[in-house]
Enzyme design. Structure first.
Site, PDB file in Angstrom:
ATOM      1  N   TYR A 135      25.125  -5.321 -22.027  1.00  0.00           N
ATOM      2  CA  TYR A 135      25.487  -6.726 -22.197  1.00  0.00           C
ATOM      3  C   TYR A 135      25.869  -7.437 -20.898  1.00  0.00           C
ATOM      4  O   TYR A 135      26.387  -8.560 -20.936  1.00  0.00           O
ATOM      5  CB  TYR A 135      26.587  -6.848 -23.247  1.00  0.00           C
ATOM      6  CG  TYR A 135      26.040  -6.558 -24.632  1.00  0.00           C
ATOM      7  CD1 TYR A 135      25.342  -7.535 -25.348  1.00  0.00           C
ATOM      8  CD2 TYR A 135      26.165  -5.298 -25.196  1.00  0.00           C
ATOM      9  CE1 TYR A 135      24.798  -7.265 -26.585  1.00  0.00           C
ATOM     10  CE2 TYR A 135      25.622  -5.010 -26.443  1.00  0.00           C
ATOM     11  CZ  TYR A 135      24.940  -6.003 -27.135  1.00  0.00           C
ATOM     12  OH  TYR A 135      24.388  -5.725 -28.362  1.00  0.00           O
ATOM     13  N   ASP A 148      22.440 -13.174 -28.414  1.00  0.00           N
ATOM     14  CA  ASP A 148      23.825 -12.789 -28.146  1.00  0.00           C
ATOM     15  C   ASP A 148      24.641 -13.995 -27.664  1.00  0.00           C
ATOM     16  O   ASP A 148      24.111 -14.876 -26.978  1.00  0.00           O
ATOM     17  CB  ASP A 148      23.819 -11.693 -27.069  1.00  0.00           C
ATOM     18  CG  ASP A 148      25.211 -11.251 -26.672  1.00  0.00           C
ATOM     19  OD1 ASP A 148      25.904 -10.642 -27.500  1.00  0.00           O
ATOM     20  OD2 ASP A 148      25.608 -11.526 -25.509  1.00  0.00           O
ATOM     21  N   GLU A 184      24.221 -15.081 -32.830  1.00  0.00           N
ATOM     22  CA  GLU A 184      25.621 -14.661 -32.970  1.00  0.00           C
ATOM     23  C   GLU A 184      26.520 -15.841 -32.597  1.00  0.00           C
ATOM     24  O   GLU A 184      26.882 -16.020 -31.433  1.00  0.00           O
ATOM     25  CB  GLU A 184      25.916 -13.464 -32.052  1.00  0.00           C
ATOM     26  CG  GLU A 184      27.345 -12.971 -32.159  1.00  0.00           C
ATOM     27  CD  GLU A 184      27.829 -12.232 -30.918  1.00  0.00           C
ATOM     28  OE1 GLU A 184      28.721 -11.381 -31.053  1.00  0.00           O
ATOM     29  OE2 GLU A 184      27.335 -12.507 -29.797  1.00  0.00           O
ATOM     30  N   ASP A 225      30.839  -4.792 -32.299  1.00  0.00           N
ATOM     31  CA  ASP A 225      32.035  -5.454 -31.764  1.00  0.00           C
ATOM     32  C   ASP A 225      33.211  -5.365 -32.738  1.00  0.00           C
ATOM     33  O   ASP A 225      34.316  -4.977 -32.361  1.00  0.00           O
ATOM     34  CB  ASP A 225      31.748  -6.931 -31.477  1.00  0.00           C
ATOM     35  CG  ASP A 225      30.866  -7.131 -30.274  1.00  0.00           C
ATOM     36  OD1 ASP A 225      31.001  -6.374 -29.299  1.00  0.00           O
ATOM     37  OD2 ASP A 225      30.024  -8.048 -30.299  1.00  0.00           O
TER      38      ASP A 225
END
Length: 413
Positions: free
Chosen positions: A73, A192, A217, A300
Site C-alpha cells: 500500500y 483504495d 473504499e 484493515d
C-alpha cells in the site's frame, strides 16, 4: 431515493461498464494483512478450484505491483510485478488459473499516493526518476510536499499524494489501468482510499479502462453519541457513500461500511438496529443495493490490524445476513480458510442458497421482525432468514429449512 432505484438509471450507468448487470456476484477477499509473509500467489493458486466450486465470481487480490511496504500500500514502480506476494511468473500463473475457472481477478488500485525514488522539493521523496511513470514534483499535491495543486480529497499523511488534476498524471494512470486489463487480464478494480481524490477521476478511470466490475473504499466514521454508543440513525453516513457512488456516475460500487458498522453492533443483542424507520435495511444496501458491496471484515478492520473488528463469536450470523440479503456480498479469506472447516462449509451452504434461489443485488426484502434478540426477513419471496437467540420460524408450511447454525436459520420455498 428517487432515481437510485430507477431501472432506466441502472441501464444508463451500465453503458460504460464498471458494474455488473445481473448483480449475481459473490466476491472473495483473497488476502489478509500478513499474507505478504508467505508465497501468497502460490498459496492462492492452490485454492482456485475450491473457490470456483464454492461459487465465487471475483477474487480481490492484494496490490500486485512493487511497493516500499511489504503489504503493497505504498506503491512506487507500478509496472514491476515482483512483490512480497511472489514473482511476476507466480502472479501470471495464478491469474491464468483464475481465468480457466471463470473467476475474475480484482486488482487493488492504490493511486491516492506514491513514494518516489529520489528526493525533490522540500527534501521529500516526490520524484520518480529511473522508473516508468517518471513524474516530477508537479505530480504531487502541494499539501503533501509537492509542486502540484491542492488535493481534491482527504490527505493521506506521511507520503506524497498524487495530484489527479494534472492531465499527464491521469493519462499515465489510465494507460497503466489499461495495461492491467489488457496485458495481465485483471478484469475488476478495487479503488483504495477513495476519499483521497474526487469521484469524477474515478469515473474517468473506469470509463477509459473499462473494468467489468469496480468498487471503491470510501470509509469514514459512523455517527456515535459517545465513544462506544453507535447512533441508531446512520442516514448521514450512508448518504455520504451514496453521494460518492453517484458522483462516479454510478459506474463504481462502494463497500457498505454503514451496514458493517450497524451489523456488528446489532450482534450485541441489538438486532432492532437492522430495520430503519422506513422498514428497510439501514445501510447503503437499503437505498442503492446494486451498488452496495457488503462485508463483515477485511484486512484493515480485522486480521492482525483489528481497527474495527466484527464480534468473533457472531461471524456466521453476519454471513447469514449478507449472503441472503440484497447487495453484493464479500467473504474474507481468514474466515473461509483459517477459521476451520465448519465455518468454511457453513459459508458455502449459505452461498448455495443464494445461488440456487437466485438472490441478487436488487432482490426485494420484507423485514418481518426486528427486536433485541430476533431479526427475521423474507428476501426475493424465496428465502426466509432468522437471526438471534429467540425461537422463531415462518408459519407458512411451504417453507423448508435449508441451512442453520448457532443463532441463525435459513428457509427456502
Amino acid at each position: 431515493m428517487g432515481y437510485f432505484d430507477n431501472p432506466w438509471y441502472e441501464e444508463a450507468a451500465f453503458a460504460d461498464g464498471g458494474v455488473i448487470r445481473n448483480g449475481r456476484e459473490i466476491l472473495f477477499q483473497g488476502f489478509n494483512w500478513e499474507s505478504h509473509k508467505s508465497d501468497w500467489w502460490v498459496n492462492l493458486e492452490k485454492k482456485v478450484s475450491d473457490l470456483a466450486e464454492s461459487g465465487f465470481t471475483s477474487v480481490w487480490l492484494p496490490p500486485a505491483t512493487h511497493s516500499v511496504s511489504p503489504e503493497g500500500y505504498l506503491p512506487q514502480n507500478l509496472y514491476s510485478l515482483d512483490s512480497s506476494y511472489g514473482s511476476e511468473l507466480q502472479l501470471k500463473v495464478l491469474l491464468q488459473k483464475l481465468s480457466q475457472h471463470k473467476i475474475r481477478a480484482m486488482a487493488d488500485i492504490v493511486i491516492n499516493h506514491r513514494v518516489g525514488t529520489t528526493q525533490g522539493h522540500g527534501g521529500a521523496y516526490n520524484r520518480f526518476d529511473g522508473i516508468p511513470m517518471s513524474w516530477d514534483e508537479h505530480a504531487i499535491t502541494s499539501c503533501s510536499g509537492g509542486l502540484g495543486n491542492q488535493s481534491t480529497g482527504c490527505n493521506f499523511p506521511g507520503v506524497p499524494n498524487i495530484d489527479h488534476t494534472q492531465p499527464f498524471v491521469r493519462k499515465d494512470i489510465i494507460n497503466w489501468l489499461i495495461w492491467l486489463r489488457e496485458s495481465l487480464k485483471f478484469q475488476d478494480f478495487r479503488f483504495d482510499f477513495a476519499k483521497g481524490y474526487e469521484e469524477n477521476f474515478v469515473k474517468e478511470y473506469v470509463k477509459q479502462s473499462k473494468p467489468i466490475f469496480s468498487v471503491g473504499e470510501y470509509w469514514d466514521s459512523c455517527s456515535y453519541s459517545s465513544a462506544s454508543q453507535l447512533d441508531y440513525n446512520q442516514d448521514s453516513h450512508r448518504q455520504r457513500i451514496i453521494n460518492w457512488i453517484d458522483k462516479t456516475g454510478g459506474l463504481c460500487a462502494a463497500f457498505d461500511f454503514t451496514t458493517k458498522g450497524i451489523l456488528q453492533e446489532a450482534m450485541k443483542g441489538e438486532l432492532w438496529r437492522l430495520r430503519d424507520p422506513q422498514g428497510k435495511p439501514p445501510g447503503v444496501v437499503g437505498w442503492w443495493p446494486s451498488r452496495a458491496v457488503t462485508f463483515i471484515e477485511n484486512h484493515d478492520s480485522g486480521s492482525t490490524q483489528g481497527h474495527w473488528p466484527f464480534p468473533s463469536d457472531h461471524i456466521m450470523e453476519g454471513y447469514a445476513y449478507i449472503l441472503t440479503h440484497p447487495g453484493i456480498p464479500t467473504v474474507f479469506y481468514d474466515h473461509f480458510y483459517d477459521w476451520g472447516k465448519s465455518i468454511h462449509d457453513q459459508i458455502v451452504k449459505l452461498m448455495d442458497v443464494r445461488r440456487h434461489q437466485d438472490i441478487h443485488s436488487r432482490s426485494t426484502i420484507r423485514i418481518l421482525e426486528s427486536h433485541s434478540n430476533l431479526y427475521a426477513a423474507i428476501i426475493g419471496e424465496r428465502v426466509c432468514i432468522k437471526i438471534g437467540d429467540r425461537s422463531w420460524c415462518p408459519t407458512d408450511g411451504e417453507w423448508k429449512l435449508a441451512t442453520s447454525g448457532t443463532r441463525y436459520a435459513v428457509w427456502c420455498r
